[in-house]
Motif scaffolding. Structure first.
Motif, mmCIF file in Angstrom:
data_model
loop_
_atom_site.group_PDB
_atom_site.id
_atom_site.type_symbol
_atom_site.label_atom_id
_atom_site.label_comp_id
_atom_site.label_asym_id
_atom_site.label_seq_id
_atom_site.Cartn_x
_atom_site.Cartn_y
_atom_site.Cartn_z
ATOM 1 N N GLY A 260 0.793 -1.217 0.000
ATOM 2 C CA GLY A 260 0.000 0.000 0.000
ATOM 3 C C GLY A 260 0.823 1.263 0.000
ATOM 4 N N THR A 261 2.169 1.123 -0.082
ATOM 5 C CA THR A 261 3.055 2.290 -0.086
ATOM 6 C C THR A 261 4.103 2.095 -1.186
ATOM 7 O OG1 THR A 261 4.885 1.562 1.331
ATOM 8 C CG2 THR A 261 2.855 2.242 2.434
ATOM 9 N N SER A 262 4.932 3.124 -1.352
ATOM 10 C CA SER A 262 6.080 3.019 -2.258
ATOM 11 C C SER A 262 7.376 2.863 -1.481
ATOM 12 C CB SER A 262 6.153 4.266 -3.159
ATOM 13 O OG SER A 262 6.275 5.444 -2.364
ATOM 14 N N ARG A 263 7.280 2.550 -0.176
ATOM 15 C CA ARG A 263 8.458 2.394 0.670
ATOM 16 C C ARG A 263 8.960 0.958 0.606
ATOM 17 N NH1 ARG A 263 7.306 2.507 5.730
ATOM 18 N NH2 ARG A 263 5.030 2.643 5.664
ATOM 19 N N PRO A 264 10.214 0.750 0.238
ATOM 20 C CA PRO A 264 10.747 -0.611 0.178
ATOM 21 C C PRO A 264 10.682 -1.311 1.538
ATOM 22 C CG PRO A 264 12.196 0.915 -0.967
ATOM 23 C CD PRO A 264 11.202 1.748 -0.225
ATOM 24 N N SER A 265 10.325 -2.582 1.506
ATOM 25 C CA SER A 265 10.285 -3.401 2.719
ATOM 26 C C SER A 265 11.692 -3.830 3.116
ATOM 27 C CB SER A 265 9.413 -4.635 2.468
ATOM 28 O OG SER A 265 9.575 -5.592 3.488
ATOM 29 N N ASP A 266 11.881 -4.154 4.391
ATOM 30 C CA ASP A 266 13.160 -4.685 4.859
ATOM 31 C C ASP A 266 13.381 -6.136 4.431
ATOM 32 O OD1 ASP A 266 14.236 -2.467 6.193
ATOM 33 O OD2 ASP A 266 13.069 -2.862 8.003
ATOM 34 N N HIS A 267 12.331 -6.831 4.010
ATOM 35 C CA HIS A 267 12.473 -8.259 3.695
ATOM 36 C C HIS A 267 13.334 -8.544 2.464
ATOM 37 C CE1 HIS A 267 9.925 -10.341 6.657
ATOM 38 N NE2 HIS A 267 9.219 -9.221 6.685
ATOM 39 N N PRO A 268 13.012 -7.994 1.291
ATOM 40 C CA PRO A 268 13.802 -8.366 0.101
ATOM 41 C C PRO A 268 15.300 -8.136 0.213
ATOM 42 C CG PRO A 268 11.738 -7.343 -0.557
ATOM 43 C CD PRO A 268 11.850 -7.159 0.933
ATOM 44 N N PRO A 269 15.779 -7.116 0.928
ATOM 45 C CA PRO A 269 17.233 -6.990 1.092
ATOM 46 C C PRO A 269 17.823 -7.953 2.117
ATOM 47 C CG PRO A 269 16.138 -4.857 1.299
ATOM 48 C CD PRO A 269 15.090 -5.910 1.426
ATOM 49 N N GLY A 270 16.989 -8.812 2.712
ATOM 50 C CA GLY A 270 17.496 -9.773 3.683
ATOM 51 C C GLY A 270 17.654 -9.224 5.072
ATOM 52 N N SER A 303 17.342 -8.374 20.764
ATOM 53 C CA SER A 303 18.364 -8.966 19.903
ATOM 54 C C SER A 303 18.899 -7.978 18.878
ATOM 55 C CB SER A 303 17.795 -10.195 19.185
ATOM 56 O OG SER A 303 16.907 -9.818 18.141
ATOM 57 N N GLY A 304 18.350 -6.757 18.876
ATOM 58 C CA GLY A 304 18.858 -5.721 17.987
ATOM 59 C C GLY A 304 17.882 -5.198 16.963
ATOM 60 N N SER A 305 16.655 -5.739 16.912
ATOM 61 C CA SER A 305 15.680 -5.284 15.921
ATOM 62 C C SER A 305 15.180 -3.883 16.258
ATOM 63 C CB SER A 305 14.492 -6.244 15.853
ATOM 64 O OG SER A 305 13.485 -5.730 15.003
ATOM 65 N N TYR A 306 15.158 -3.031 15.242
ATOM 66 C CA TYR A 306 14.664 -1.668 15.446
ATOM 67 C C TYR A 306 13.176 -1.556 15.136
ATOM 68 C CZ TYR A 306 13.992 -0.608 10.477
ATOM 69 O OH TYR A 306 13.523 -0.593 9.178
ATOM 70 N N ASN A 307 12.562 -2.621 14.608
ATOM 71 C CA ASN A 307 11.213 -2.535 14.048
ATOM 72 C C ASN A 307 10.510 -3.862 14.279
ATOM 73 O OD1 ASN A 307 9.741 -2.105 10.799
ATOM 74 N ND2 ASN A 307 9.311 -0.888 12.595
ATOM 75 N N VAL A 308 9.766 -3.988 15.384
ATOM 76 C CA VAL A 308 9.116 -5.240 15.757
ATOM 77 C C VAL A 308 7.608 -5.037 15.719
ATOM 78 C CG1 VAL A 308 8.905 -7.052 17.495
ATOM 79 C CG2 VAL A 308 11.066 -5.803 17.253
ATOM 80 N N GLY A 309 6.943 -5.770 14.816
ATOM 81 C CA GLY A 309 5.495 -5.662 14.690
ATOM 82 C C GLY A 309 4.812 -6.926 15.153
ATOM 83 N N GLY A 310 3.577 -6.787 15.618
ATOM 84 C CA GLY A 310 2.830 -7.946 16.082
ATOM 85 C C GLY A 310 1.376 -7.615 16.297
ATOM 86 N N PRO A 311 0.633 -8.528 16.948
ATOM 87 C CA PRO A 311 -0.819 -8.347 17.091
ATOM 88 C C PRO A 311 -1.230 -7.299 18.110
ATOM 89 C CG PRO A 311 -0.110 -10.359 18.173
ATOM 90 C CD PRO A 311 1.087 -9.831 17.442
ATOM 91 N N ASP A 331 -1.361 -11.591 12.495
ATOM 92 C CA ASP A 331 -1.123 -13.036 12.437
ATOM 93 C C ASP A 331 0.351 -13.433 12.517
ATOM 94 O OD1 ASP A 331 -0.275 -12.124 9.974
ATOM 95 O OD2 ASP A 331 -1.582 -13.426 8.787
ATOM 96 N N HIS A 332 1.244 -12.493 12.808
ATOM 97 C CA HIS A 332 2.662 -12.850 12.877
ATOM 98 C C HIS A 332 3.447 -11.773 13.609
ATOM 99 C CE1 HIS A 332 2.694 -10.108 9.388
ATOM 100 N NE2 HIS A 332 3.982 -9.963 9.599
ATOM 101 N N VAL A 333 4.690 -12.092 13.895
ATOM 102 C CA VAL A 333 5.629 -11.122 14.446
ATOM 103 C C VAL A 333 6.663 -10.800 13.376
ATOM 104 C CG1 VAL A 333 7.413 -10.698 16.190
ATOM 105 C CG2 VAL A 333 5.325 -11.916 16.822
ATOM 106 N N HIS A 334 6.792 -9.519 13.064
ATOM 107 C CA HIS A 334 7.788 -9.035 12.111
ATOM 108 C C HIS A 334 9.002 -8.551 12.895
ATOM 109 C CE1 HIS A 334 9.620 -6.584 8.889
ATOM 110 N NE2 HIS A 334 9.771 -5.663 9.835
ATOM 111 N N VAL A 335 10.198 -8.958 12.436
ATOM 112 C CA VAL A 335 11.449 -8.561 13.090
ATOM 113 C C VAL A 335 12.364 -7.980 12.033
ATOM 114 C CG1 VAL A 335 13.352 -9.309 14.574
ATOM 115 C CG2 VAL A 335 11.147 -10.519 14.693
ATOM 116 N N GLY A 336 12.599 -6.662 12.075
ATOM 117 C CA GLY A 336 13.368 -5.976 11.050
ATOM 118 C C GLY A 336 14.651 -5.357 11.584
#
Length: 339
Positions: A260-270, A303-311, A331-336
């Motif tokens: 829904g945005t034009s901001r690149p996700s942290d996932h594809p760069p690993g 553990s060092g994540s700057y961006n933790v998402g969850g329910p 439905d999940h925990v995101h760790v970026g």
């Protein structure tokens, strides 16, 4: 919309052969069994014991020949937001990746898609799900939001596939839009992991060998490709010291931009990973103890994540935005990670 922060988009990679995906999958996927799952043949039982959240019992029509495992369709369980949207996505992946004897080929796949009331040309985007083997079965491991808006959505569907010629699997980013009577699928984006790297870091090898970390086939390929950042690998290993958990996605199979945005996700760069089950409890399930998920989120931040998402929105954090929540992370925990 997600609160994931922007990162540069990666270059596209070639899809590796399924056989390469299975090199270490038996080690890391063996513990990935949920309520029910496919009964794998003895020769590949460890590699094929993938989790099957909310899957109903197999019926005779879902049971493969003696050479292939029995599978069961994915079904939404309690706590899901817009469960039929996920069901629509998984039904398409199942129809594309499984076929009876003689049902191989693009033309037959198009007819299976047509039978679902969807555009048959979606079969042209199925990529590694299609093949020339005379028969195939497929087990959806999980269905997770890649993005959830009022009129559009992304559902990531990691799956494992067995054919009469071998076994493997992928993750498909299924795009949908609101329609009546059911949401309509507009596009498929199968995972495109990098080829296996010539050498792997110690952390990558340890993640692949860690039985407390369950990875779907595309995520195994991501680690084997060498493109998952050391910060992510270190976090995964640290969390495995306290929890057993199942990952949905690392790099490939996730939307390139925050949905829904034009901001690149942290996932594809690993630089990120998503977790859908912790110590045998699914994040989306209302019966899962809040303290378990919240504790995992705080451990991820530590553990060092700057961006933790969850329910749920957690308090505290080193920055005001370190923790976040929205419908897509119900439905999940995101760790970026930044790097």
């Amino acid at each position: 919309m997600s609160a994931e922060n922007p990162r540069p988009s990666p270059q596209a990679f070639q899809v590796p052969r399924r056989a390469l995906l299975l090199g270490l999958a038996g080690v890391v996927l063996g513990a990935c069994t949920s309520r029910t799952g496919p009964a794998a043949p003895a020769a590949s039982s460890a590699a094929s014991s993938g989790a099957t959240p909310h899957a109903s019992s197999p019926t005779p029509s879902q049971t493969s020949s003696a050479a292939l495992p029995a599978t069961s369709p994915w079904q939404p369980g309690p706590g899901e937001i817009d469960p039929d949207v996920k069901l629509r996505a998984t039904q398409l992946v199942e129809a594309l990746g499984a076929w009876p004897p003689g049902g191989q080929g693009l033309a037959a796949a198009r007819e299976r898609v047509r039978a679902l009331g969807l555009d048959p040309s979606l079969a042209d985007q199925a990529g590694p799900l299609l093949g020339s083997a005379p028969q195939a079965v497929l087990q959806v491991i999980n269905a997770q939001w890649g993005g959830h808006l009022t009129d559009s959505a992304s559902v990531m569907v990691p799956c494992r596939q067995w054919t009469t010629e071998g076994s493997g699997g992928t993750t498909v980013d299924v795009r949908l839009v609101r329609a009546q009577p059911r949401w309509n699928v507009t596009a498929l984006h199968p995972a495109e992991p990098a080829p296996p790297a010539a050498t792997l870091s110690d952390a990558a090898q340890r993640v692949l060998a860690e039985p407390r970390i369950q990875l779907p086939p595309a995520a195994v390929a991501d680690v084997r490709g060498g493109g998952v950042h050391e910060s992510v690998l270190a976090s995964m290993l640290a969390l495995a010291g306290r929890y057993s958990y199942a990952v949905t996605v690392l790099r490939s199979g996730h939307p390139i931009d925050v949905f829904g945005t034009s901001r690149p996700s942290d996932h594809p760069p690993g630089r990120a990973f998503d977790v859908w089950r912790i110590d045998g409890h699914e994040v989306v399930d209302p019966a899962t103890p809040h303290d378990l998920v919240d504790g995992f989120m705080r451990a991820a931040a530590a553990s060092g994540s700057y961006n933790v998402g969850g329910p749920r929105q957690l308090s505290g954090g080193t920055t005001p935005s370190q923790f976040f929540t929205d419908d897509a992370h119900h439905d999940h925990v995101h760790v970026g990670f930044r790097s």
